[in-house]
Design a protein around this motif. Structure first.
Motif, PDB file in Angstrom:
ATOM      1  N   ASP A  32       0.813  -1.219   0.000  1.00  0.00           N
ATOM      2  CA  ASP A  32       0.000   0.000   0.000  1.00  0.00           C
ATOM      3  C   ASP A  32       0.843   1.265   0.000  1.00  0.00           C
ATOM      4  N   VAL A  33       0.194   2.309  -0.432  1.00  0.00           N
ATOM      5  CA  VAL A  33       0.660   3.674  -0.241  1.00  0.00           C
ATOM      6  C   VAL A  33      -0.253   4.305   0.808  1.00  0.00           C
ATOM      7  N   MET A  34       0.353   4.991   1.756  1.00  0.00           N
ATOM      8  CA  MET A  34      -0.408   5.679   2.798  1.00  0.00           C
ATOM      9  C   MET A  34      -0.342   7.174   2.562  1.00  0.00           C
ATOM     10  N   GLY A  35      -1.480   7.812   2.635  1.00  0.00           N
ATOM     11  CA  GLY A  35      -1.527   9.248   2.424  1.00  0.00           C
ATOM     12  C   GLY A  35      -2.095   9.971   3.631  1.00  0.00           C
ATOM     13  N   TRP A  36      -1.702  11.218   3.769  1.00  0.00           N
ATOM     14  CA  TRP A  36      -2.292  12.117   4.763  1.00  0.00           C
ATOM     15  C   TRP A  36      -2.905  13.300   4.026  1.00  0.00           C
ATOM     16  N   PHE A  37      -4.122  13.626   4.419  1.00  0.00           N
ATOM     17  CA  PHE A  37      -4.849  14.750   3.855  1.00  0.00           C
ATOM     18  C   PHE A  37      -5.385  15.596   5.000  1.00  0.00           C
ATOM     19  N   ARG A  38      -5.824  16.799   4.675  1.00  0.00           N
ATOM     20  CA  ARG A  38      -6.445  17.639   5.696  1.00  0.00           C
ATOM     21  C   ARG A  38      -7.565  18.451   5.057  1.00  0.00           C
ATOM     22  N   GLN A  39      -8.507  18.830   5.897  1.00  0.00           N
ATOM     23  CA  GLN A  39      -9.636  19.613   5.421  1.00  0.00           C
ATOM     24  C   GLN A  39     -10.003  20.651   6.468  1.00  0.00           C
ATOM     25  N   ALA A  40      -9.894  21.906   6.072  1.00  0.00           N
ATOM     26  CA  ALA A  40     -10.290  23.015   6.927  1.00  0.00           C
ATOM     27  C   ALA A  40     -11.740  23.372   6.630  1.00  0.00           C
ATOM     28  N   PRO A  41     -12.421  24.020   7.571  1.00  0.00           N
ATOM     29  CA  PRO A  41     -13.835  24.380   7.356  1.00  0.00           C
ATOM     30  C   PRO A  41     -14.010  25.209   6.089  1.00  0.00           C
ATOM     31  N   TYR A  95      -6.721  13.500   7.978  1.00  0.00           N
ATOM     32  CA  TYR A  95      -7.152  12.147   7.650  1.00  0.00           C
ATOM     33  C   TYR A  95      -5.984  11.334   7.115  1.00  0.00           C
ATOM     34  N   CYS A  96      -5.942  10.073   7.477  1.00  0.00           N
ATOM     35  CA  CYS A  96      -5.034   9.172   6.779  1.00  0.00           C
ATOM     36  C   CYS A  96      -5.851   8.325   5.811  1.00  0.00           C
ATOM     37  N   ALA A  97      -5.175   7.847   4.787  1.00  0.00           N
ATOM     38  CA  ALA A  97      -5.842   7.099   3.728  1.00  0.00           C
ATOM     39  C   ALA A  97      -4.880   6.046   3.191  1.00  0.00           C
ATOM     40  N   ALA A  98      -5.447   5.007   2.581  1.00  0.00           N
ATOM     41  CA  ALA A  98      -4.637   3.927   2.038  1.00  0.00           C
ATOM     42  C   ALA A  98      -5.100   3.557   0.639  1.00  0.00           C
ATOM     43  N   ARG A  99      -4.141   3.153  -0.191  1.00  0.00           N
ATOM     44  CA  ARG A  99      -4.464   2.674  -1.525  1.00  0.00           C
ATOM     45  C   ARG A  99      -3.487   1.584  -1.908  1.00  0.00           C
ATOM     46  N   ARG A 100      -3.947   0.595  -2.651  1.00  0.00           N
ATOM     47  CA  ARG A 100      -3.068  -0.429  -3.191  1.00  0.00           C
ATOM     48  C   ARG A 100      -2.326   0.150  -4.395  1.00  0.00           C
ATOM     49  N   GLY A 101      -1.062  -0.183  -4.482  1.00  0.00           N
ATOM     50  CA  GLY A 101      -0.299   0.290  -5.626  1.00  0.00           C
ATOM     51  C   GLY A 101       0.962   0.997  -5.189  1.00  0.00           C
ATOM     52  N   THR A 106      -1.753  12.306  -5.130  1.00  0.00           N
ATOM     53  CA  THR A 106      -2.061  13.490  -4.331  1.00  0.00           C
ATOM     54  C   THR A 106      -3.541  13.831  -4.327  1.00  0.00           C
ATOM     55  N   THR A 107      -4.337  13.081  -5.047  1.00  0.00           N
ATOM     56  CA  THR A 107      -5.764  13.363  -5.093  1.00  0.00           C
ATOM     57  C   THR A 107      -6.533  12.406  -4.204  1.00  0.00           C
ATOM     58  N   PRO A 108      -7.510  12.909  -3.442  1.00  0.00           N
ATOM     59  CA  PRO A 108      -8.277  12.027  -2.553  1.00  0.00           C
ATOM     60  C   PRO A 108      -8.961  10.881  -3.279  1.00  0.00           C
ATOM     61  N   ARG A 109      -9.357  11.099  -4.519  1.00  0.00           N
ATOM     62  CA  ARG A 109     -10.072  10.059  -5.259  1.00  0.00           C
ATOM     63  C   ARG A 109      -9.210   8.830  -5.501  1.00  0.00           C
ATOM     64  N   TYR A 111      -7.536   7.198  -3.357  1.00  0.00           N
ATOM     65  CA  TYR A 111      -7.398   6.381  -2.151  1.00  0.00           C
ATOM     66  C   TYR A 111      -8.700   5.642  -1.855  1.00  0.00           C
ATOM     67  N   ASP A 112      -8.537   4.407  -1.393  1.00  0.00           N
ATOM     68  CA  ASP A 112      -9.680   3.522  -1.217  1.00  0.00           C
ATOM     69  C   ASP A 112     -10.229   3.502   0.204  1.00  0.00           C
ATOM     70  N   TYR A 113      -9.371   3.721   1.165  1.00  0.00           N
ATOM     71  CA  TYR A 113      -9.781   3.612   2.567  1.00  0.00           C
ATOM     72  C   TYR A 113      -9.384   4.876   3.310  1.00  0.00           C
ATOM     73  N   TRP A 114     -10.254   5.266   4.247  1.00  0.00           N
ATOM     74  CA  TRP A 114     -10.057   6.499   4.989  1.00  0.00           C
ATOM     75  C   TRP A 114     -10.322   6.293   6.464  1.00  0.00           C
ATOM     76  N   GLY A 115      -9.589   7.022   7.283  1.00  0.00           N
ATOM     77  CA  GLY A 115      -9.887   7.080   8.692  1.00  0.00           C
ATOM     78  C   GLY A 115     -10.961   8.117   8.965  1.00  0.00           C
ATOM     79  N   GLN A 116     -11.305   8.252  10.236  1.00  0.00           N
ATOM     80  CA  GLN A 116     -12.391   9.145  10.633  1.00  0.00           C
ATOM     81  C   GLN A 116     -11.924  10.591  10.800  1.00  0.00           C
ATOM     82  N   GLY A 117     -10.617  10.786  10.873  1.00  0.00           N
ATOM     83  CA  GLY A 117     -10.073  12.129  11.011  1.00  0.00           C
ATOM     84  C   GLY A 117      -9.786  12.503  12.453  1.00  0.00           C
ATOM     85  N   THR A 118      -8.818  13.393  12.624  1.00  0.00           N
ATOM     86  CA  THR A 118      -8.489  13.922  13.941  1.00  0.00           C
ATOM     87  C   THR A 118      -8.247  15.422  13.809  1.00  0.00           C
ATOM     88  N   GLN A 119      -8.795  16.188  14.748  1.00  0.00           N
ATOM     89  CA  GLN A 119      -8.742  17.646  14.671  1.00  0.00           C
ATOM     90  C   GLN A 119      -7.386  18.162  15.159  1.00  0.00           C
TER      91      GLN A 119
END
Length: 124
Positions: A32-41, A95-101, A106-109, A111-119
């Motif tokens: 897998d590749v593991m990604g980190w993303f973030r989302q502000a209001p 958020y952390c995310a995972a994808r096979r490959g 760099t795009t959220p689309r 990634y196949d799996y996502w965590g619930q997020g932490t503030q």
């Protein structure tokens, strides 16, 4: 069932540090590749960084390069995001995310799996 669980968020002053954890379970992640993303209001989810599960390859957004570091613990199936020199503009849900490959996408689309997020909140 694949599960990603983030932890480690909180409130920190500008210039401080936090380490986020992402515990992965449900299958082996060695491919897998593991990604980190973030989302502000009011903003779209944005890429922070990604790494191969082995940790041999990493890629970061320009906005965090030199301040954030991704690392992994293969024994405990956990990926970390070390955040130093935090700025108020780093405030977001992370958020952390995972994808096979092998591609460090760099795009959220991508990634196949996502965590619930932490503030993460950085005060000025």
């Amino acid at each position: 069932q694949v599960q990603l669980v983030e932890s480690g968020g909180g409130l920190v002053q500008a210039g401080g540090s936090l380490r986020l954890s992402c515990a992965a379970s449900g299958r082996t992640f060695s491919s897998d590749v593991m990604g980190w993303f973030r989302q502000a209001p009011g903003k779209e989810r944005e890429f922070v960084g990604a790494c191969s599960w082995s940790g041999s390859r990493t890629y970061y957004a320009d906005s965090v390069k030199g301040r954030f570091t991704i690392s992994g613990d293969n024994v405990n199936n956990t990926v970390y995001l070390q955040m130093n020199s935090l700025k108020p503009e780093d405030t977001a849900v992370y958020y952390c995310a995972a994808r096979r490959g092998t591609l460090l996408l760099t795009t959220p689309r991508g990634y196949d799996y996502w965590g619930q997020g932490t503030q993460v909140t950085v005060s000025s």
